[in-house]
Design a protein around this motif. Sequence first.
Motif, mmCIF file in Angstrom:
data_model
loop_
_atom_site.group_PDB
_atom_site.id
_atom_site.type_symbol
_atom_site.label_atom_id
_atom_site.label_comp_id
_atom_site.label_asym_id
_atom_site.label_seq_id
_atom_site.Cartn_x
_atom_site.Cartn_y
_atom_site.Cartn_z
ATOM 1 N N THR A 175 -12.152 62.286 53.738
ATOM 2 C CA THR A 175 -11.974 61.028 54.479
ATOM 3 C C THR A 175 -12.736 59.886 53.817
ATOM 4 N N LEU A 176 -13.985 60.167 53.405
ATOM 5 C CA LEU A 176 -14.768 59.142 52.715
ATOM 6 C C LEU A 176 -14.127 58.770 51.379
ATOM 7 N N LEU A 177 -13.540 59.747 50.689
ATOM 8 C CA LEU A 177 -12.861 59.449 49.435
ATOM 9 C C LEU A 177 -11.702 58.481 49.648
ATOM 10 N N GLY A 178 -11.009 58.649 50.765
ATOM 11 C CA GLY A 178 -9.933 57.720 51.079
ATOM 12 C C GLY A 178 -10.438 56.294 51.249
ATOM 13 N N ALA A 179 -11.600 56.158 51.918
ATOM 14 C CA ALA A 179 -12.172 54.823 52.105
ATOM 15 C C ALA A 179 -12.646 54.229 50.776
ATOM 16 N N ILE A 180 -13.280 55.057 49.939
ATOM 17 C CA ILE A 180 -13.759 54.552 48.649
ATOM 18 C C ILE A 180 -12.588 54.191 47.736
ATOM 19 N N ASN A 181 -11.539 54.999 47.725
ATOM 20 C CA ASN A 181 -10.365 54.684 46.912
ATOM 21 C C ASN A 181 -9.722 53.365 47.348
ATOM 22 N N PHE A 182 -9.699 53.114 48.646
ATOM 23 C CA PHE A 182 -9.157 51.851 49.145
ATOM 24 C C PHE A 182 -10.032 50.682 48.690
ATOM 25 N N PHE A 183 -11.343 50.901 48.720
ATOM 26 C CA PHE A 183 -12.285 49.872 48.244
ATOM 27 C C PHE A 183 -12.074 49.592 46.753
ATOM 28 N N VAL A 184 -11.934 50.647 45.961
ATOM 29 C CA VAL A 184 -11.732 50.491 44.514
ATOM 30 C C VAL A 184 -10.416 49.784 44.220
ATOM 31 N N SER A 185 -9.359 50.149 44.917
ATOM 32 C CA SER A 185 -8.053 49.529 44.706
ATOM 33 C C SER A 185 -8.075 48.031 45.016
ATOM 34 N N SER A 186 -8.751 47.655 46.102
ATOM 35 C CA SER A 186 -8.821 46.245 46.472
ATOM 36 C C SER A 186 -9.638 45.438 45.463
ATOM 37 N N ILE A 187 -10.769 46.011 44.998
ATOM 38 C CA ILE A 187 -11.576 45.312 43.994
ATOM 39 C C ILE A 187 -10.808 45.182 42.683
ATOM 40 N N ASN A 188 -10.066 46.217 42.332
ATOM 41 C CA ASN A 188 -9.279 46.167 41.099
ATOM 42 C C ASN A 188 -8.209 45.075 41.164
ATOM 43 N N THR A 189 -7.553 44.943 42.308
ATOM 44 C CA THR A 189 -6.550 43.883 42.475
ATOM 45 C C THR A 189 -7.191 42.499 42.381
ATOM 46 N N LEU A 190 -8.350 42.360 42.985
ATOM 47 C CA LEU A 190 -9.030 41.072 42.963
ATOM 48 C C LEU A 190 -9.466 40.693 41.551
ATOM 49 N N VAL A 191 -9.989 41.668 40.794
ATOM 50 C CA VAL A 191 -10.541 41.365 39.475
ATOM 51 C C VAL A 191 -9.450 41.241 38.419
ATOM 52 N N ASN A 192 -8.569 42.238 38.351
ATOM 53 C CA ASN A 192 -7.617 42.322 37.244
ATOM 54 C C ASN A 192 -6.282 41.627 37.503
ATOM 55 N N LYS A 193 -6.074 41.128 38.703
ATOM 56 C CA LYS A 193 -4.833 40.401 38.979
ATOM 57 C C LYS A 193 -5.114 38.973 39.433
ATOM 58 N N THR A 194 -5.862 38.832 40.519
ATOM 59 C CA THR A 194 -6.093 37.497 41.063
ATOM 60 C C THR A 194 -6.976 36.657 40.130
ATOM 61 N N MET A 195 -8.138 37.219 39.765
ATOM 62 C CA MET A 195 -9.016 36.474 38.862
ATOM 63 C C MET A 195 -8.407 36.305 37.482
#
Length: 370
Positions: A227-247
């Motif tokens: 369950t915690l892995l699911g939360a961390i993966n969601f966190f990583v995916s959102s940061i990746n979108t913010l850094v490598n797409k939006t920025m």
Amino acid sequence: MTDSILSKAATMEIPINSNGDSRTAEDDSLEQDLQQVMVSGPNLNETSIVSGGYGGAAEGIIPTSSIKDIRSKSRGITPSHSAASRIANQPGHYPAPSMHHSNSNSSMMSEEATRGVAVEKFDSVKKWSINTYKCTKQMFSERFGRGTKTVDLELEAQIDVLRETKMKYERILRLARELTNHFYNMVQTQQALGDTFADLSQKSPELQDEFGYNAETQRLLCKNGETLLGAINFFVSSINTLVNKTMEDTLMTIKMYENARLEFDAYRADLEELSVGPRDAAAMVRIEFAQQQYQIQKDKYERLHSDVSIKLKFLEENKVKVMHKQLLLFHNAISAYFAGNQQQLEQTLRQFNVKLKPPGSDKPSWLEEQ
């Protein structure tokens, strides 16, 4: 052959016999040869010229009348009964259609199209070369402190902050991925340990309860870890979108803006250089052209300047919104897991709409493995 025989007859010595008769047997044979030639000789009006070797085809024979026609044409006389006119005047004869004009028109069109493409490419290469030269000259002038540079201090400060922020967020993303990998390995180890405890509880009656308690604990930790892995993966995916797409999208616009700024300054310096020169007719034409190019670059620069300002503003708002949600999710999930509060951990995932993947969903299907 006739000439040789005649010459032979004309130059031959005539011996005189004792009886005064000048005719001999040799003279009789020579006279017979001359008569043979005159009687059986070819008729010049009916002779033909054969092109090629012996035994050639019939079309290799050229009638003498055709030679006469050719001679007449060379003298300016057009024969009225030539072979071509006889064939053309025959009933039922139609001239063959000529494809010369159509072929020449198509070839001219293709040549014009090719020439047009070549001219267009040459113009584009010429324009690119001139622009590259001007920009390179401006860049070196700025490097060595001899040229002026258009600077928006407020916008440049925002761009520097964005680049620094992107570097820090990339470090957070890298560390979060490392945490995910390490935690995933720990969950896999807990699952294997729980299976081993369960197996030993069945094979060791004297330690069945102890092995059973530990197997149940490891299974519970494994479940909460997933369950915690699911939360961390969601966190990583959102940061990746913010850094490598939006920025990254905003930084691409900034790069275009910086190139436009360099071009704008290059054409501005060129116009200033022409303005202080002579003012003859040719110079005025160059100044007018430089003014037009300067205005084009100025409009491009101002448009990209506005785009960068707008994107930086929206990026900052989006970054605050995304990071507020993701940091709260990460804190609540980590706290609930290490506190052993399974209900709070599951509630945290529901609160942020994090959906867990079913076990084995990451594994490829049997068809993909083929």
